[in-house]
Motif scaffolding. Structure first.
Motif, mmCIF file in Angstrom:
data_model
loop_
_atom_site.group_PDB
_atom_site.id
_atom_site.type_symbol
_atom_site.label_atom_id
_atom_site.label_comp_id
_atom_site.label_asym_id
_atom_site.label_seq_id
_atom_site.Cartn_x
_atom_site.Cartn_y
_atom_site.Cartn_z
ATOM 1 N N ARG A 134 -7.192 -2.925 -3.146
ATOM 2 C CA ARG A 134 -7.140 -1.855 -4.602
ATOM 3 C C ARG A 134 -7.981 -1.052 -4.262
ATOM 4 O O ARG A 134 -7.317 0.463 -4.455
ATOM 5 C CB ARG A 134 -7.365 -2.125 -6.094
ATOM 6 C CG ARG A 134 -5.674 -3.051 -5.815
ATOM 7 C CD ARG A 134 -5.834 -3.801 -7.514
ATOM 8 N NE ARG A 134 -5.904 -2.770 -8.336
ATOM 9 C CZ ARG A 134 -4.747 -2.740 -9.172
ATOM 10 N NH1 ARG A 134 -3.620 -2.556 -7.794
ATOM 11 N NH2 ARG A 134 -5.230 -1.663 -9.765
ATOM 12 N N ARG A 138 -6.656 2.545 -3.398
ATOM 13 C CA ARG A 138 -6.889 4.676 -3.420
ATOM 14 C C ARG A 138 -7.719 5.206 -3.306
ATOM 15 O O ARG A 138 -7.259 6.454 -2.791
ATOM 16 C CB ARG A 138 -7.906 3.519 -5.138
ATOM 17 C CG ARG A 138 -8.063 5.353 -6.033
ATOM 18 C CD ARG A 138 -9.157 4.681 -7.055
ATOM 19 N NE ARG A 138 -10.544 4.497 -6.145
ATOM 20 C CZ ARG A 138 -11.186 3.638 -7.038
ATOM 21 N NH1 ARG A 138 -11.519 2.964 -7.309
ATOM 22 N NH2 ARG A 138 -12.751 3.018 -5.334
ATOM 23 N N GLU A 255 -6.389 9.396 -11.553
ATOM 24 C CA GLU A 255 -6.038 7.631 -12.416
ATOM 25 C C GLU A 255 -6.022 7.720 -13.738
ATOM 26 O O GLU A 255 -6.790 7.916 -14.764
ATOM 27 C CB GLU A 255 -6.306 7.334 -11.448
ATOM 28 C CG GLU A 255 -6.437 5.430 -11.756
ATOM 29 C CD GLU A 255 -7.280 5.047 -10.982
ATOM 30 O OE1 GLU A 255 -7.364 3.467 -10.999
ATOM 31 O OE2 GLU A 255 -7.774 5.209 -10.370
ATOM 32 N N SER A 260 -7.390 1.049 -12.637
ATOM 33 C CA SER A 260 -7.275 0.150 -11.163
ATOM 34 C C SER A 260 -8.339 -1.249 -11.526
ATOM 35 O O SER A 260 -7.689 -2.537 -11.581
ATOM 36 C CB SER A 260 -7.333 1.020 -10.221
ATOM 37 O OG SER A 260 -8.711 1.183 -9.489
ATOM 38 N N THR A 267 -0.651 -0.378 -9.875
ATOM 39 C CA THR A 267 -0.417 0.655 -10.937
ATOM 40 C C THR A 267 0.214 1.683 -10.208
ATOM 41 O O THR A 267 -0.499 2.232 -8.334
ATOM 42 C CB THR A 267 -1.801 0.163 -11.530
ATOM 43 O OG1 THR A 267 -3.184 0.554 -10.386
ATOM 44 C CG2 THR A 267 -2.131 -0.878 -12.749
#
Length: 278
Positions: A134, A138, A255, A260, A267
């Protein structure tokens, strides 16, 4: 929460705060209540790395939105949950410690225009998986906001190792700057002199944490003066940073909470570019 006709774009965080307190961007904050204020402290060490990231956040719940601000250890403690929950929002905007003021401001602006409903926001879904998976997704999304030539010097103010890697993958030469780290995962020196990297950079990537420590206005002004693109990656103050698109901020990875790192499920983050008219 409905908005009112737009006012001139703010040049500083204090100007934005003044507009909000005057009711120029929506309801007067004195009419609103911070239902919940809470505090999170967590640590992360990604697989294969030798850096433990220690993060503290204060968060404000307003209606259907959350505002967030990271802060340095010792600035705020958990008593804020008892003392500030249920406060009139304007009391937090006027009198609270800076991180709590930024979180309250973020909550107000996020409630006025949620990222999920913003016309010019590009949602990016981070995949389910381990923290490393993740984090790479990101930081690739953040680096994807950079429009740079090979070899461009990119100041990274607020160092995250996967983002160093993502900048290099786009052909950039990172200039890492951080108040707490001395080297990257690969041994690159990290300076704590922000002015040094701002003077040398062809582009700047800065974390929303700069809103918390008060350096955001300086970064914004330097990038305006030099005509250097500024990309902000924000968990802290994502709706606050959005207010400066087109007046110094050229792109934003926003975000909102929950972040996250607090989920293994898909997400969303939201990317903005100033040329979209956001």
């Amino acid at each position: 929460m409905s908005t009112r006709p737009s006012t001139p774009r703010p040049g500083t965080v204090d100007e934005l705060l003044t507009s909000v307190l005057a009711g120029e961007l929506g309801p007067r904050p004195s009419e609103l209540t911070a239902t919940s204020v809470f505090w999170i402290h967590h640590g992360t060490r990604l697989a294969g790395g030798d850096t433990t990231y220690l993060n503290q956040y204060v968060l404000v719940r307003l209606g259907s939105s959350f505002g967030a601000c990271a802060f340095e250890a010792g600035e705020i403690d958990s008593s804020v949950c008892r003392d500030a929950s249920g406060s009139p929002l304007d009391a937090l905007l006027r009198d609270a410690h800076r991180p709590l003021r930024i979180a309250a401001l973020d909550a107000y602006l996020a409630e006025a225009r949620p990222h999920r409903q913003a016309a010019h926001a590009e949602p990016v879904t981070l995949p389910a998986g381990a923290p490393e998976v993740r984090a790479r997704a990101r930081d690739a999304a953040i680096a994807g906001l950079l429009d740079i030539e090979d070899g461009a010097k990119v100041a990274l103010i607020g160092v995250v190792n996967p983002l160093i890697a993502a900048i290099r993958e786009r052909g950039g030469d990172p200039l890492p700057c951080d108040l707490n780290l001395r080297t990257t995962q690969w041994g690159d020196p990290v300076t704590d002199d922000m002015e040094e990297v701002l003077a040398a950079a062809d582009a700047v990537v800065a974390t929303g944490m700069t809103l918390s420590n008060g350096t955001f206005d300086t970064i914004l002004a330097r990038c305006r003066d030099r005509g250097v693109p500024l990309v902000v990656y924000a968990q802290t103050g994502s709706a606050v940073a959005r207010a400066f698109l087109g007046t110094g901020v050229t792109a934003l990875s926003a975000e909102p909470f929950p972040f996250s790192q607090f989920s293994a499920d898909p997400t969303a983050l939201y990317r903005y570019r100033a040329k979209s008219g956001s």
